[in-house]
Design an enzyme around this catalytic site. Structure first.
Site, PDB file in Angstrom:
ATOM      1  N   ASN A 169       0.795  -1.238   0.000  1.00 32.23           N
ATOM      2  CA  ASN A 169       0.000   0.000   0.000  1.00 32.23           C
ATOM      3  C   ASN A 169       0.826   1.286   0.000  1.00 32.23           C
ATOM      4  O   ASN A 169       0.324   2.322  -0.424  1.00 32.23           O
ATOM      5  CB  ASN A 169      -1.027  -0.008   1.145  1.00 32.23           C
ATOM      6  CG  ASN A 169      -0.395  -0.106   2.503  1.00 32.23           C
ATOM      7  OD1 ASN A 169       0.776  -0.459   2.628  1.00 32.23           O
ATOM      8  ND2 ASN A 169      -1.156   0.188   3.527  1.00 32.23           N
ATOM      9  N   GLU A 264       5.880  -3.921  11.647  1.00 32.39           N
ATOM     10  CA  GLU A 264       4.695  -3.074  11.673  1.00 32.39           C
ATOM     11  C   GLU A 264       3.609  -3.842  10.951  1.00 32.39           C
ATOM     12  O   GLU A 264       3.653  -3.988   9.736  1.00 32.39           O
ATOM     13  CB  GLU A 264       4.970  -1.737  10.969  1.00 32.39           C
ATOM     14  CG  GLU A 264       5.939  -0.837  11.718  1.00 32.39           C
ATOM     15  CD  GLU A 264       5.453  -0.358  13.082  1.00 32.39           C
ATOM     16  OE1 GLU A 264       4.238  -0.401  13.335  1.00 32.39           O
ATOM     17  OE2 GLU A 264       6.311   0.033  13.890  1.00 32.39           O
ATOM     18  N   CYS A 298      -2.961   0.749   6.995  1.00 32.14           N
ATOM     19  CA  CYS A 298      -2.951   0.056   8.291  1.00 32.14           C
ATOM     20  C   CYS A 298      -3.591   0.945   9.343  1.00 32.14           C
ATOM     21  O   CYS A 298      -4.201   0.465  10.288  1.00 32.14           O
ATOM     22  CB  CYS A 298      -1.533  -0.310   8.693  1.00 32.14           C
ATOM     23  SG  CYS A 298      -0.463   1.091   8.809  1.00 32.14           S
TER      24      CYS A 298
HETATM   25  N1  LIG Z   1       1.463  -1.387  10.633  1.00 31.35           N
HETATM   26  C1  LIG Z   1       1.836  -0.868   9.488  1.00 31.35           C
HETATM   27  O1  LIG Z   1       2.655   0.037   9.425  1.00 31.35           O
HETATM   28  C2  LIG Z   1       1.262  -1.368   8.213  1.00 31.35           C
HETATM   29  C3  LIG Z   1       0.630  -2.589   8.135  1.00 31.35           C
HETATM   30  N2  LIG Z   1       0.116  -3.020   6.954  1.00 31.35           N
HETATM   31  C4  LIG Z   1      -0.594  -4.289   6.911  1.00 31.35           C
HETATM   32  O2  LIG Z   1      -0.214  -5.002   5.742  1.00 31.35           O
HETATM   33  C5  LIG Z   1      -1.281  -5.771   5.245  1.00 31.35           C
HETATM   34  C6  LIG Z   1      -1.489  -5.497   3.778  1.00 31.35           C
HETATM   35  O3  LIG Z   1      -0.290  -5.471   3.081  1.00 31.35           O
HETATM   36  P1  LIG Z   1       0.224  -6.729   2.237  1.00 31.35           P
HETATM   37  O4  LIG Z   1       1.287  -6.245   1.314  1.00 31.35           O
HETATM   38  O5  LIG Z   1      -0.928  -7.448   1.663  1.00 31.35           O
HETATM   39  O6  LIG Z   1       0.870  -7.598   3.406  1.00 31.35           O
HETATM   40  P2  LIG Z   1       1.625  -8.996   3.289  1.00 31.35           P
HETATM   41  O7  LIG Z   1       1.994  -9.367   4.691  1.00 31.35           O
HETATM   42  O8  LIG Z   1       0.883  -9.956   2.477  1.00 31.35           O
HETATM   43  O9  LIG Z   1       2.954  -8.650   2.454  1.00 31.35           O
HETATM   44  C7  LIG Z   1       3.897  -7.744   2.932  1.00 31.35           C
HETATM   45  C8  LIG Z   1       5.232  -8.043   2.286  1.00 31.35           C
HETATM   46  O10 LIG Z   1       5.690  -9.334   2.675  1.00 31.35           O
HETATM   47  C9  LIG Z   1       6.072 -10.068   1.533  1.00 31.35           C
HETATM   48  N3  LIG Z   1       5.949 -11.488   1.813  1.00 31.35           N
HETATM   49  C10 LIG Z   1       4.923 -12.339   1.549  1.00 31.35           C
HETATM   50  N4  LIG Z   1       5.209 -13.578   2.008  1.00 31.35           N
HETATM   51  C11 LIG Z   1       6.431 -13.517   2.576  1.00 31.35           C
HETATM   52  C12 LIG Z   1       7.256 -14.448   3.247  1.00 31.35           C
HETATM   53  N5  LIG Z   1       6.912 -15.714   3.424  1.00 31.35           N
HETATM   54  N6  LIG Z   1       8.442 -14.019   3.706  1.00 31.35           N
HETATM   55  C13 LIG Z   1       8.837 -12.742   3.545  1.00 31.35           C
HETATM   56  N7  LIG Z   1       8.095 -11.808   2.930  1.00 31.35           N
HETATM   57  C14 LIG Z   1       6.896 -12.191   2.461  1.00 31.35           C
HETATM   58  C15 LIG Z   1       5.167  -9.547   0.450  1.00 31.35           C
HETATM   59  O11 LIG Z   1       5.668  -9.864  -0.818  1.00 31.35           O
HETATM   60  P3  LIG Z   1       4.675 -10.242  -2.043  1.00 31.35           P
HETATM   61  O12 LIG Z   1       3.934  -9.004  -2.335  1.00 31.35           O
HETATM   62  O13 LIG Z   1       5.597 -10.669  -3.108  1.00 31.35           O
HETATM   63  O14 LIG Z   1       3.786 -11.347  -1.534  1.00 31.35           O
HETATM   64  C16 LIG Z   1       5.196  -8.055   0.766  1.00 31.35           C
HETATM   65  O15 LIG Z   1       6.402  -7.491   0.299  1.00 31.35           O
HETATM   66  C17 LIG Z   1      -2.465  -5.375   6.096  1.00 31.35           C
HETATM   67  O16 LIG Z   1      -2.671  -6.332   7.100  1.00 31.35           O
HETATM   68  C18 LIG Z   1      -2.039  -4.068   6.733  1.00 31.35           C
HETATM   69  O17 LIG Z   1      -2.675  -3.735   7.918  1.00 31.35           O
HETATM   70  C19 LIG Z   1       0.227  -2.276   5.833  1.00 31.35           C
HETATM   71  C20 LIG Z   1       0.853  -1.069   5.857  1.00 31.35           C
HETATM   72  C21 LIG Z   1       1.389  -0.508   7.056  1.00 31.35           C
HETATM   73  O1  LIG Z   2       0.405   1.565   5.636  1.00 36.08           O
HETATM   74  C1  LIG Z   2      -0.182   2.462   6.129  1.00 36.08           C
HETATM   75  O2  LIG Z   2      -1.357   2.412   6.360  1.00 36.08           O
HETATM   76  C2  LIG Z   2       0.596   3.692   6.375  1.00 36.08           C
HETATM   77  O3  LIG Z   2       1.585   3.393   7.284  1.00 36.08           O
HETATM   78  C3  LIG Z   2      -0.292   4.816   6.757  1.00 36.08           C
HETATM   79  O4  LIG Z   2       0.395   5.978   6.708  1.00 36.08           O
HETATM   80  P1  LIG Z   2      -0.438   7.321   6.982  1.00 36.08           P
HETATM   81  O5  LIG Z   2      -1.296   7.004   8.155  1.00 36.08           O
HETATM   82  O6  LIG Z   2       0.579   8.359   7.304  1.00 36.08           O
HETATM   83  O7  LIG Z   2      -1.201   7.554   5.746  1.00 36.08           O
END
Ligand SMILES: NC(=O)C1=CN([C@@H]2O[C@H](COP(=O)(O)OP(=O)(O)OC[C@H]3O[C@@H](n4cnc5c(N)ncnc54)[C@H](OP(=O)(O)O)[C@@H]3O)[C@@H](O)[C@H]2O)C=CC1
Ligand SMILES: O=C(O)[C@H](O)COP(=O)(O)O
Length: 496
Positions: A169, A264, A298
């Site tokens: 994202n 995170e 997130c």
């Molecule tokens: N707390 C925070 O700051 C944030 C949390 N999020 C959370 O992230 C989620 C959505 O994002 P999303 O990208 O779908 O999350 P994912 O956990 O599916 O993927 C995150 C990353 O991990 C990689 N990945 C997948 N499988 C593995 C593995 N086995 N080992 C190592 N890396 C791996 C993915 O690669 P690939 O794409 O190739 O699968 C991607 O680069 C939501 O739950 C959201 O809340 C999102 C943004 C910020």
């Molecule tokens: O992945 C997310 O949701 C981001 O960490 C959010 O960042 P923002 O709250 O500053 O838009």
């Protein structure tokens, strides 16, 4: 345009190259991973499917490059980061274009993600110069039984090779929020970008390449996380993992070796609304917090917990604003754009169907076309409905009516997540008590949750993470302390 001009060298035919040893390369696997445009649902880009051997090589180069980088003066490291920041901002248009095409981010938000990322890199360079330029000086006679015979000098030293894995994202911003602190602190870095978002990340990495960082210091290996993820996270050459994403982070934490982890993860950010709240302010923040980037943040507001006495008025106000949201293509800068994948849309639909079966009140008709889901407010949600607890990561927002503040706090604290939360009230004393009682990494008073500004500490409790992000905390997290103790033959007290 993406893949043209200065970016032409990162593309080979229709497949983007990966970056290692200061060069753009084709993988020996001969395989490519397709990136599906969420709007057209057709292949938009392709990236290399890197092999384990290529990962090994990137790790080796990172280890070698880090040794000389750690001996590069801090001001020089900062100078290169400032240069990368300027180049990234100069090329905001092609990078933003990739964000629009591969993650359907609305055009204006895509451009602001790139500019914000450049600013983050510059701020990090400045903050690094300040905090890494200082250490501590301790004397022994403050501890019982000691005279002043020992001087202890502490400094912050790099960890080595940092593995950075951001989510789809914010593939640029959440990558640079790992790259910049790692580099200013004297580490090298291997980036595994999310598959959706990989091409934006490759363009961003090219800006660092153009800035002239030493070869091997930064690499970007592409491929599906499910295929190369374990190999990367369990690699013996990795000295620290900085990961942002979903539950994958929990699995990584269990598998990783004895190295520092920055995780995170997901959130179910609650918005608690008291009777005295300014309901126009609340409604505006629910719209911004719940629906910007179609709820795929997130820090999105993911459940509204509103006092019954003001619920009808608030729901009407939010409904009116939902009706004003534009729905459509990210190129047209619509408010609501297609969610990242078909499987994500199916998951969101599952939550909506469950709520319908269990009697939720639909404030709008549920509507979906491909990955595009129209914004939906679900009132009268009860705890037996999945959406009361699960993270939709889409434009669907549940409202739970509460009869006491305790009920709201209890719902928030019963979640396995603990990222952020917010409370709306005019009574600052109540707000502080509620903030203290909420088991989340951050509580916003009278505003929607947000990670930014990027130098603020950002952390999750429980399943929402390990450690704290934000520029200063990330720099500190990517270092460890080294002490040198000078032992004097006789006590010495400095006289004025
Ligand atoms: N707390 C925070 O700051 C944030 C949390 N999020 C959370 O992230 C989620 C959505 O994002 P999303 O990208 O779908 O999350 P994912 O956990 O599916 O993927 C995150 C990353 O991990 C990689 N990945 C997948 N499988 C593995 C593995 N086995 N080992 C190592 N890396 C791996 C993915 O690669 P690939 O794409 O190739 O699968 C991607 O680069 C939501 O739950 C959201 O809340 C999102 C943004 C910020
Ligand atoms: O992945 C997310 O949701 C981001 O960490 C959010 O960042 P923002 O709250 O500053 O838009």
């Amino acid at each position: 345009m993406a893949g043209t001009g200065v970016f032409a060298e990162i593309l080979d035919g229709d497949v983007y190259k990966y970056y290692a040893d200061g060069e753009w390369k084709k993988s020996s696997s001969g395989k490519a991973v397709a990136i599906i445009n969420p709007t057209t649902r057709k292949t938009q880009y392709k990236v290399q499917a890197c092999t384990q051997e290529e990962v090994n090589k990137a790790m080796e180069s990172a280890k070698t490059a880090q040794k000389s980088w750690a001996k590069t003066p801090l001001w020089k490291r900062a100078e290169l980061l400032h240069k990368a920041s300027a180049i990234l901002k100069e090329h905001r248009a092609p990078v933003a274009e990739c964000l629009v095409k591969e993650i359907a981010k609305p055009a204006k938000d895509a451009a602001s993600e790139v500019v914000r990322s450049g600013d983050l890199v510059s701020y990090c360079a400045e903050e690094g110069v300040r905090i890494l330029g200082e250490g501590k000086f301790l004397v022994s006679d403050s501890f019982p039984g000691n005279e002043r015979t020992k001087y202890c000098l502490t400094s912050k030293i790099p960890l080595g090779v940092i593995l950075a894995i951001p989510p789809f994202n914010y593939p640029v911003n959440l990558a640079v929020s790992k790259i910049a602190p790692a580099l200013i602190a004297g580490n090298s870095l291997v980036l595994k970008p999310p598959t959706q978002g990989a091409v934006s990340a490759l363009h961003m990495v090219h800006c660092f390449h153009l800035a002239g960082f030493p070869k091997g210091l930064i690499s970007c290996v592409t491929g599906k996380g499910s295929e190369i993820g374990d190999f990367l996270t369990m690699h013996p050459g990795v000295n620290c993992i900085s990961f942002t994403g979903g539950d994958t982070g929990i699995a990584i934490s269990k598998k990783a070796g004895m190295i520092p982890l920055q995780m995170e993860l997901g959130g179910k950010d609650a918005c608690i609304v008291l009777e005295d709240a300014d309901l126009d302010l609340v409604a505006a923040n629910i719209i911004k917090g719940g629906f910007s980037y179609s709820g795929q943040r997130c820090t999105a507001v993911k459940v509204v917990l509103v006092m019954e006495s003001v619920a009808d008025v608030l729901v009407e106000k939010v409904k009116a604003k939902v009706a004003e949201l534009t729905v459509g293509a990210p190129e047209d800068d619509c408010d609501i754009t297609p969610v990242v994948s078909e499987s994500s849309a199916n998951f969101i639909e599952g939550l909506v169907k469950d709520a319908k079966e269990k009697g939720a009140t639909f404030c709008q008709e549920y509507k979906r076309d491909g990955n595009l889901i129209w914004p939906l407010l679900l009132d009268n949600i009860r705890p037996d409905m999945r959406i009361a607890w699960e993270e939709p990561f889409g434009p669907v927002l549940p409202v739970i009516r509460i009869n006491s503040i305790e009920e709201g706090i209890n719902h928030c604290n019963a979640s396995n997540f603990g990222l952020q939360g917010c409370v709306f009230t005019k009574d600052v004393n109540k707000a502080i008590l509620i903030s203290d009682a909420m088991e989340t990494g951050t509580v916003q008073i009278n505003s929607a949750p947000a990670r930014g500004p990027d130098h603020f500490p950002f952390q999750g409790l429980k399943d929402s993470g390990i450690g704290s992000q934000g520029i200063t905390n990330s720099i500190n997290m990517m270092t460890k302390i080294k002490s040198t103790v000078i032992n004097l033959p006789t006590p010495s007290y400095t006289m004025g």
